[in-house]
Each structure stands twice: as structure tokens, then as C-alpha cells.
Design a protein around this motif. Structure first.
Motif, PDB file in Angstrom:
ATOM      1  N   ALA A   7      33.992   8.167 -21.681  1.00 37.74           N
ATOM      2  CA  ALA A   7      35.358   7.782 -21.330  1.00 37.74           C
ATOM      3  C   ALA A   7      36.307   8.946 -21.505  1.00 37.74           C
ATOM      4  N   GLY A   8      37.193   9.074 -20.550  1.00 35.92           N
ATOM      5  CA  GLY A   8      38.293  10.022 -20.597  1.00 35.92           C
ATOM      6  C   GLY A   8      39.576   9.250 -20.350  1.00 35.92           C
ATOM      7  N   PRO A   9      40.658   9.930 -20.007  1.00 32.81           N
ATOM      8  CA  PRO A   9      41.934   9.250 -19.797  1.00 32.81           C
ATOM      9  C   PRO A   9      41.892   8.196 -18.681  1.00 32.81           C
ATOM     10  N   VAL A  10      41.214   8.490 -17.576  1.00 35.07           N
ATOM     11  CA  VAL A  10      41.156   7.538 -16.455  1.00 35.07           C
ATOM     12  C   VAL A  10      40.390   6.288 -16.876  1.00 35.07           C
ATOM     13  N   GLU A  11      39.296   6.461 -17.579  1.00 35.22           N
ATOM     14  CA  GLU A  11      38.490   5.324 -18.020  1.00 35.22           C
ATOM     15  C   GLU A  11      39.256   4.464 -19.027  1.00 35.22           C
ATOM     16  N   ARG A  12      39.990   5.118 -19.921  1.00 34.49           N
ATOM     17  CA  ARG A  12      40.780   4.350 -20.888  1.00 34.49           C
ATOM     18  C   ARG A  12      41.877   3.554 -20.191  1.00 34.49           C
ATOM     19  N   PHE A  13      42.468   4.115 -19.152  1.00 40.42           N
ATOM     20  CA  PHE A  13      43.480   3.386 -18.370  1.00 40.42           C
ATOM     21  C   PHE A  13      42.847   2.160 -17.700  1.00 40.42           C
ATOM     22  N   ILE A  14      41.679   2.344 -17.077  1.00 38.43           N
ATOM     23  CA  ILE A  14      40.993   1.227 -16.424  1.00 38.43           C
ATOM     24  C   ILE A  14      40.594   0.177 -17.447  1.00 38.43           C
ATOM     25  N   ASP A  15      40.090   0.599 -18.595  1.00 42.67           N
ATOM     26  CA  ASP A  15      39.716  -0.355 -19.640  1.00 42.67           C
ATOM     27  C   ASP A  15      40.929  -1.155 -20.088  1.00 42.67           C
ATOM     28  N   GLY A  16      42.101  -0.516 -20.154  1.00 45.09           N
ATOM     29  CA  GLY A  16      43.325  -1.221 -20.516  1.00 45.09           C
ATOM     30  C   GLY A  16      43.704  -2.279 -19.506  1.00 45.09           C
ATOM     31  N   LEU A  17      43.422  -2.042 -18.245  1.00 49.24           N
ATOM     32  CA  LEU A  17      43.721  -3.037 -17.199  1.00 49.24           C
ATOM     33  C   LEU A  17      42.842  -4.285 -17.355  1.00 49.24           C
ATOM     34  N   PHE A  18      41.631  -4.102 -17.864  1.00 50.43           N
ATOM     35  CA  PHE A  18      40.711  -5.235 -17.990  1.00 50.43           C
ATOM     36  C   PHE A  18      40.900  -6.005 -19.295  1.00 50.43           C
ATOM     37  N   ARG A  19      41.669  -5.489 -20.221  1.00 51.61           N
ATOM     38  CA  ARG A  19      41.917  -6.186 -21.488  1.00 51.61           C
ATOM     39  C   ARG A  19      43.028  -7.199 -21.386  1.00 51.61           C
ATOM     40  N   ARG A  20      43.794  -7.133 -20.358  1.00 50.24           N
ATOM     41  CA  ARG A  20      44.949  -8.017 -20.244  1.00 50.24           C
ATOM     42  C   ARG A  20      44.575  -9.385 -19.824  1.00 50.24           C
ATOM     43  N   PHE A  32      33.667  10.045 -17.269  1.00 46.62           N
ATOM     44  CA  PHE A  32      32.651   9.822 -16.241  1.00 46.62           C
ATOM     45  C   PHE A  32      33.213   9.916 -14.828  1.00 46.62           C
ATOM     46  N   ILE A  33      34.349   9.296 -14.576  1.00 45.03           N
ATOM     47  CA  ILE A  33      34.855   9.172 -13.208  1.00 45.03           C
ATOM     48  C   ILE A  33      35.162  10.532 -12.599  1.00 45.03           C
ATOM     49  N   VAL A  34      35.928  11.340 -13.270  1.00 44.57           N
ATOM     50  CA  VAL A  34      36.295  12.650 -12.723  1.00 44.57           C
ATOM     51  C   VAL A  34      35.077  13.563 -12.667  1.00 44.57           C
TER      52      VAL A  34
END
Length: 177
Positions: A164-177, A116-118
């Protein structure tokens, strides 16, 4: 001597010439409004009916929107038949090309798995370029920034699902911590 056509040219109203043909562009827009109204009303019939004490629920909104579009369609027909639309500027095919390219690019990027983001950032950048904003790379970066903010808001604030693409998966990983 004057021929009686002193008002022709700049500043003359479109509706002042009784010999002018009906506004076919306005009639086409009205037809599009009626088509969208019918499509939205038909889609509203597919919503499940809730059993509750309230007579109206959220399922009434498609019908309200369809009714509003139909009213605008009727008004557009009258304006087109009376030639009361203002004179339109000539079409800027370069701008139209950028905006159509923006839509094609977004669809292609979403199907390509970019996310979505890109995809939304590219849509924003190309559309901004079509409307005269330069440079393209800066408009795309601004679009990516706005899209990232919206992704976080919708995905993590409202729990909505977005492609979701790579950028979204990275952002989602930041919110799981």
C-alpha cells in the motif's frame, strides 16, 4: 552447375544441416526449466501436511507444476539436440531494455513506498512501450487504471494484502465508509 546446396538460405530448415552445432540457447532454456522445476518441487516440501480424509490436497499442485516443467525441459532438450526449433529473430535490445527497466522500476517503486497501483501501472506502461506501444504516458495511465481495478478486486473482494502507498490508502478509506 549446382553445388548441391540449393536449399540453403531463406526457407531452409534448421534441422536440414547436419553440420550445424547444437542449439545452445535451447539447451539453456531446458536447463532453466529443470532449475525452476527443482525449485518449485523443493518449495512444495516446505508446505505443512494437512491431516484429512482426502489423499490429495492443494499441496500436490507444486509437484504437478514441477513435473510439467520437467516434461517441457526434456522435450526442449530433444528439440535442441535435433535443431528443430524455428529460426529465431535477432534480439531487439531496445525492447529488452524497456522490459528490464520496467521490472527495475517496479521493484524500486515498491521499495520506495509508492504502492501496488502506481508500481504495477508503471510496469505495464514500460513493458507496453518495449513491445511498441506509444505514447508512454498513456500506457502508464491504462496500467494504473487496470492496477486500481485489480487492487480493489484483490484487497476488498478477496481480502488479500498488497503493498500500500498513498493511492491504496485513499481507496481503502473509500471502502471503510
Amino acid at each position: 552447375m549446382s553445388s548441391g546446396h540449393a536449399n540453403e538460405g531463406a526457407g531452409a530448415s534448421r534441422s536440414s544441416d547436419p553440420n550445424r552445432a547444437r542449439d545452445l540457447g535451447g539447451l539453456a532454456i531446458a536447463a532453466g526449466l529443470f532449475l525452476f522445476a527443482a525449485l518449485i518441487a523443493w518449495d512444495g516440501t516446505t508446505y505443512p501436511v494437512r491431516q484429512s480424509y482426502a489423499q490429495f490436497g492443494p499441496e500436490i499442485f507444486p509437484y504437478l507444476i514441477a513435473a510439467g516443467l520437467a516434461v517441457f525441459g526434456v522435450a526442449t532438450v530433444f528439440m535442441a539436440l535435433r535443431n528443430s526449433f524455428p529460426e529465431r529473430e535477432p534480439m531487439n535490445l531496445t525492447a529488452v531494455g524497456w522490459i528490464v527497466g520496467a521490472l527495475v522500476a517496479k521493484i524500486g517503486l515498491l521499495y520506495g513506498g509508492v504502492g501496488f497501483i502506481v508500481a504495477a501501472g508503471t510496469l505495464f506502461g514500460f513493458a507496453a512501450r518495449g513491445l511498441g506501444r506509444r505514447p508512454l504516458w498513456f500506457a502508464i495511465l491504462v496500467g494504473i487504471g487496470v492496477s486500481a481495478f485489480l487492487y480493489v478486486l484483490f484487497r476488498h473482494g478477496l481480502s488479500l494484502s498488497l503493498p500500500a502507498g498513498p493511492v491504496e490508502r485513499f481507496i481503502d478509506g473509500l471502502f471503510r465508509r
